[in-house]
Design a protein around this motif. Sequence first.
Motif, PDB file in Angstrom:
ATOM      1  N   ALA A 151       0.836  -1.320   0.231  1.00 48.28           N
ATOM      2  CA  ALA A 151       0.028  -0.084  -0.042  1.00 48.28           C
ATOM      3  C   ALA A 151       0.766   1.250  -0.003  1.00 48.28           C
ATOM      4  O   ALA A 151       0.441   2.239  -0.621  1.00 48.28           O
ATOM      5  N   ILE A 199       2.223   1.805  -3.479  1.00 49.24           N
ATOM      6  CA  ILE A 199       1.292   1.934  -4.495  1.00 49.24           C
ATOM      7  C   ILE A 199       0.921   3.563  -4.259  1.00 49.24           C
ATOM      8  O   ILE A 199       0.817   4.575  -5.132  1.00 49.24           O
ATOM      9  N   PHE A 234       3.875   5.726  -5.382  1.00 47.47           N
ATOM     10  CA  PHE A 234       3.850   5.733  -6.845  1.00 47.47           C
ATOM     11  C   PHE A 234       2.822   6.592  -7.789  1.00 47.47           C
ATOM     12  O   PHE A 234       2.988   7.419  -8.266  1.00 47.47           O
ATOM     13  N   LEU A 235       1.403   6.492  -6.997  1.00 45.07           N
ATOM     14  CA  LEU A 235       0.426   7.235  -7.438  1.00 45.07           C
ATOM     15  C   LEU A 235       0.733   8.709  -7.231  1.00 45.07           C
ATOM     16  O   LEU A 235       0.278   9.496  -8.237  1.00 45.07           O
ATOM     17  N   TYR A 248       2.982   9.704 -10.000  1.00 47.56           N
ATOM     18  CA  TYR A 248       2.552   9.504 -11.428  1.00 47.56           C
ATOM     19  C   TYR A 248       1.400  10.537 -11.720  1.00 47.56           C
ATOM     20  O   TYR A 248       1.455  10.997 -12.744  1.00 47.56           O
ATOM     21  N   PHE A 249       0.245  10.752 -10.634  1.00 45.97           N
ATOM     22  CA  PHE A 249      -0.541  11.858 -10.888  1.00 45.97           C
ATOM     23  C   PHE A 249      -0.202  13.033 -10.412  1.00 45.97           C
ATOM     24  O   PHE A 249      -1.264  13.962 -10.860  1.00 45.97           O
TER      25      PHE A 249
END
Lengths: 232, 77
Positions: free
Chosen positions: A127, A130, A133-134, A137-138
Amino acid sequence: MPDIFVAKETKKESMKEVKDNLDNTKPDPVNDLKKSPKARHKLPGHTRSPLAAYNYCPTDVKFAVADKEEKVVLFLRRHPITNIPWILLASIMCLAPMVLTLFPPFGLLPSGYQAVVIMTWYLITLAFIIEQFLSWYFNVNIVTDERMFDVDFVNLVYREITDAHIDQIEDVTTVMGGVVRTMFNYGDVMIQTAGQVPRIEFLAVPKPDRVAQVLRELRVEEETEKLEGRVR
Amino acid sequence: MNDFLSLFDPGGGVWILAKILTLIGLSVYVVFALVIVKQVDHMTDTLEVGFESQLKAIAIVHLLFALGTILFALFVL
């Protein structure tokens, strides 16, 4: 016997070298946007990678708040090197269960509970990876031919999108300080605007000087459009 | 005293309570994993760059891992 003819050595430039040389030339986003996708692939700073931190005139970027006629000129994220701290922490978290088993309190638990604790630990690690990274990335900065956007996903349930028109830009400042930033050529671009949001920041983006150049060219084009009455 | 110590024996009261609390905690985590799947879905609708299917797959794998853990805890503990 003297040489009668000696051909000049021609060095074949690789695509990377061509792009690097062109990277030093003045950007021309107005004309570059008119090129076909195939021609855009040869532009310096253009890439097809969805994980790129710097993409000039990308062909595959779509976002919800854009107008139909708006074309993306720059797609920016934080430089990938900014991910190293959480990658190192995640690596330590992955290896932690091997050390945990050496501690007595853990050894006192029944084997079933030990397995559940280790599985839960890896769940939490996954978690964490993730989420980090999110977040990278966003959290993007997008410059189109009309506006610029700062998309911030603060956490999984909170999102902030700020936009301003290119013609509202009053001042662009690039900041690049420190050994790591200088070595890897990334920094901050601070944009002062005349809009409701007085300042938009592109933090830790690659090639900040190039970003400022592109913004300058877009501003010139907007002023030209205003003078010619071609405002959209 | 012996009655108190018997609570810590395998199958004793303490471990039943620990199992219940573990299952509750993991259930909350499964809800969190569902939120991640939902949010990734929402984020990929907002911004499309070409990596959406992989991101959704990672979120679903995480959810399945969470469900697997709760099932494991249910049957093994």
